[in-house]
Design a protein around this motif. Structure first.
Motif, PDB file in Angstrom:
ATOM      1  N   ASN A  12      -3.124  20.039  74.237  1.00  0.00           N
ATOM      2  CA  ASN A  12      -3.059  21.092  75.257  1.00  0.00           C
ATOM      3  C   ASN A  12      -2.491  20.577  76.583  1.00  0.00           C
ATOM      4  N   GLY A  13      -1.821  19.452  76.502  1.00  0.00           N
ATOM      5  CA  GLY A  13      -1.313  18.833  77.722  1.00  0.00           C
ATOM      6  C   GLY A  13       0.158  19.054  77.970  1.00  0.00           C
ATOM      7  N   GLY A  14       0.715  18.166  78.784  1.00  0.00           N
ATOM      8  CA  GLY A  14       2.127  18.254  79.136  1.00  0.00           C
ATOM      9  C   GLY A  14       2.567  16.943  79.747  1.00  0.00           C
ATOM     10  N   LYS A  15       3.745  16.949  80.371  1.00  0.00           N
ATOM     11  CA  LYS A  15       4.255  15.689  80.925  1.00  0.00           C
ATOM     12  C   LYS A  15       5.112  15.912  82.167  1.00  0.00           C
ATOM     13  N   TRP A  16       4.979  14.981  83.107  1.00  0.00           N
ATOM     14  CA  TRP A  16       5.892  14.845  84.231  1.00  0.00           C
ATOM     15  C   TRP A  16       6.976  13.852  83.823  1.00  0.00           C
ATOM     16  N   THR A  17       8.195  14.045  84.297  1.00  0.00           N
ATOM     17  CA  THR A  17       9.286  13.146  83.921  1.00  0.00           C
ATOM     18  C   THR A  17      10.133  12.755  85.123  1.00  0.00           C
ATOM     19  N   VAL A  18      10.442  11.456  85.212  1.00  0.00           N
ATOM     20  CA  VAL A  18      11.388  10.975  86.217  1.00  0.00           C
ATOM     21  C   VAL A  18      12.572  10.353  85.470  1.00  0.00           C
ATOM     22  N   ILE A  19      13.757  10.460  86.057  1.00  0.00           N
ATOM     23  CA  ILE A  19      14.987  10.002  85.395  1.00  0.00           C
ATOM     24  C   ILE A  19      15.694   8.967  86.261  1.00  0.00           C
ATOM     25  N   PHE A  20      16.164   7.904  85.611  1.00  0.00           N
ATOM     26  CA  PHE A  20      16.880   6.829  86.289  1.00  0.00           C
ATOM     27  C   PHE A  20      18.202   6.552  85.572  1.00  0.00           C
ATOM     28  N   LYS A  21      19.136   5.971  86.310  1.00  0.00           N
ATOM     29  CA  LYS A  21      20.371   5.522  85.685  1.00  0.00           C
ATOM     30  C   LYS A  21      20.036   4.373  84.738  1.00  0.00           C
ATOM     31  N   MET A  60      -0.552  19.067  89.636  1.00  0.00           N
ATOM     32  CA  MET A  60       0.200  18.953  90.887  1.00  0.00           C
ATOM     33  C   MET A  60      -0.213  17.698  91.654  1.00  0.00           C
ATOM     34  N   SER A  61      -1.504  17.393  91.635  1.00  0.00           N
ATOM     35  CA  SER A  61      -1.980  16.188  92.306  1.00  0.00           C
ATOM     36  C   SER A  61      -1.368  14.944  91.666  1.00  0.00           C
ATOM     37  N   ILE A  62      -1.364  14.896  90.346  1.00  0.00           N
ATOM     38  CA  ILE A  62      -0.805  13.748  89.624  1.00  0.00           C
ATOM     39  C   ILE A  62       0.687  13.615  89.904  1.00  0.00           C
ATOM     40  N   GLY A  63       1.407  14.735  89.853  1.00  0.00           N
ATOM     41  CA  GLY A  63       2.845  14.698  90.100  1.00  0.00           C
ATOM     42  C   GLY A  63       3.186  14.200  91.493  1.00  0.00           C
ATOM     43  N   LYS A  64       2.449  14.685  92.492  1.00  0.00           N
ATOM     44  CA  LYS A  64       2.702  14.271  93.873  1.00  0.00           C
ATOM     45  C   LYS A  64       2.373  12.792  94.075  1.00  0.00           C
ATOM     46  N   GLN A  65       1.253  12.349  93.529  1.00  0.00           N
ATOM     47  CA  GLN A  65       0.869  10.945  93.669  1.00  0.00           C
ATOM     48  C   GLN A  65       1.871  10.024  92.990  1.00  0.00           C
ATOM     49  N   TRP A  66       2.296  10.410  91.813  1.00  0.00           N
ATOM     50  CA  TRP A  66       3.229   9.576  91.056  1.00  0.00           C
ATOM     51  C   TRP A  66       4.574   9.466  91.769  1.00  0.00           C
ATOM     52  N   LYS A  67       5.075  10.609  92.234  1.00  0.00           N
ATOM     53  CA  LYS A  67       6.352  10.622  92.943  1.00  0.00           C
ATOM     54  C   LYS A  67       6.279   9.747  94.201  1.00  0.00           C
ATOM     55  N   GLU A  68       5.152   9.842  94.901  1.00  0.00           N
ATOM     56  CA  GLU A  68       4.948   9.033  96.115  1.00  0.00           C
ATOM     57  C   GLU A  68       4.878   7.543  95.770  1.00  0.00           C
ATOM     58  N   LEU A  75       6.225   5.984  93.292  1.00  0.00           N
ATOM     59  CA  LEU A  75       7.532   5.468  92.892  1.00  0.00           C
ATOM     60  C   LEU A  75       8.570   5.565  93.998  1.00  0.00           C
ATOM     61  N   ASP A  76       8.215   6.238  95.095  1.00  0.00           N
ATOM     62  CA  ASP A  76       9.164   6.492  96.171  1.00  0.00           C
ATOM     63  C   ASP A  76      10.410   7.168  95.607  1.00  0.00           C
ATOM     64  N   TYR A  77      10.140   8.189  94.779  1.00  0.00           N
ATOM     65  CA  TYR A  77      11.198   8.903  94.058  1.00  0.00           C
ATOM     66  C   TYR A  77      11.607  10.132  94.867  1.00  0.00           C
ATOM     67  N   ASN A  78      12.888  10.253  95.167  1.00  0.00           N
ATOM     68  CA  ASN A  78      13.346  11.298  96.088  1.00  0.00           C
ATOM     69  C   ASN A  78      13.711  12.627  95.428  1.00  0.00           C
ATOM     70  N   ASN A  79      14.085  12.599  94.158  1.00  0.00           N
ATOM     71  CA  ASN A  79      14.495  13.833  93.491  1.00  0.00           C
ATOM     72  C   ASN A  79      13.288  14.662  93.054  1.00  0.00           C
ATOM     73  N   THR A  80      13.522  15.931  92.808  1.00  0.00           N
ATOM     74  CA  THR A  80      12.469  16.820  92.311  1.00  0.00           C
ATOM     75  C   THR A  80      12.110  16.430  90.889  1.00  0.00           C
ATOM     76  N   ILE A  81      10.819  16.432  90.578  1.00  0.00           N
ATOM     77  CA  ILE A  81      10.386  16.167  89.205  1.00  0.00           C
ATOM     78  C   ILE A  81       9.661  17.398  88.671  1.00  0.00           C
ATOM     79  N   GLY A  82       9.713  17.568  87.352  1.00  0.00           N
ATOM     80  CA  GLY A  82       9.132  18.757  86.746  1.00  0.00           C
ATOM     81  C   GLY A  82       8.091  18.430  85.687  1.00  0.00           C
ATOM     82  N   PHE A  83       7.218  19.399  85.447  1.00  0.00           N
ATOM     83  CA  PHE A  83       6.154  19.281  84.451  1.00  0.00           C
ATOM     84  C   PHE A  83       6.391  20.291  83.343  1.00  0.00           C
TER      85      PHE A  83
END
Length: 225
Positions: free
Chosen positions: A124-133, A187-195, A197-205
């Motif tokens: 019943n879950g999902g995933k946040w994803t970040v993309i790198f070159k 949303m809390s997990i996504g914001k913490q993770w993005k922070e 990683l110092d990731y500047n692009n938008t990430i989605g769940f």
């Protein structure tokens, strides 16, 4: 993967036969020798640092994949670790994402949670994803692993694990969680993770249910940060 088959047979990398004579990281070097008398007198022995949860590394070898093979049959558990020392022993002796073959998936999930949609904890879950070159995700992968095993997320109980996927032109890191419908937690997990990683692009769940319906293609983000 730079792990010998002999090592793979042992799920606990820090367990050694008594007769091999090698010291554990927390034992005193030279115990019983006169040269170590000063250390022995001090009585200083480093104890292993246990983690709150045990974690398992899984590897999906692209060389073992084929169209005829059952989905997920090439994904195998590599090691389970439960202390900080075991983690670093493993991490320092395995290939990092930039060194993995195209098509490889390397997972780190809580012990007894399998990295698949069908697992009861993940269902019943999902995933946040970040993309790198290509070749640029090594540090983000390490920071993600440290955040997982260090229980750094406010909603750490929601975390199932993470996977880094190496593809032709990019590398993706996905953070899997338990209850996709819990928007506050996600949303809390996504914001913490993005922070973190110092990731500047938008990430989605993406909800796993949506991925299954779309066969993992074209599923839309339910949340973004």
């Amino acid at each position: 993967m730079n792990i010998s088959e002999e090592e793979n047979k042992n799920p606990n990398p820090n367990t050694k036969d008594e007769e091999d004579g090698e010291l554990e990281e927390w034992e005193i070097a030279g115990e019983g020798d006169d040269t170590a008398s000063s250390s022995l007198k001090k009585g200083v022995v480093e104890q292993p640092q246990p983690l709150e949860h045990s974690w398992t590394f899984w590897f999906d070898d692209p060389r073992a994949k084929s169209k005829k093979a059952t989905w997920g049959s090439s994904r195998l558990p590599i090691y389970t670790f439960s202390t900080t020392e075991q983690f670093w022993s493993l991490y320092n002796n395995i290939d990092h994402p930039s060194k993995l073959a195209v098509g490889a998936d390397f997972h780190c999930f809580k012990y007894k949670i399998e990295p698949k949609w069908e697992d009861p904890v993940c269902a019943n879950g999902g995933k946040w994803t970040v993309i790198f070159k290509k070749g640029k995700s090594d540090m983000a992968w390490l920071y993600t692993l440290l955040a997982l095993i260090g229980e750094e997320f406010e909603y750490s109980d929601e975390i199932c694990g993470a996977v880094v996927s190496v593809r032709g032109k990019q590398e993706r890191i996905a953070l899997w969680t338990k209850n996709a419908a819990n928007e506050t937690a996600q949303m809390s997990i996504g914001k913490q993770w993005k922070e973190l990683l110092d990731y500047n692009n938008t990430i989605g769940f993406i909800f796993h249910d949506d991925s299954k319906k779309k066969l993992n293609r074209g599923a839309k983000n339910r949340y973004t940060v």
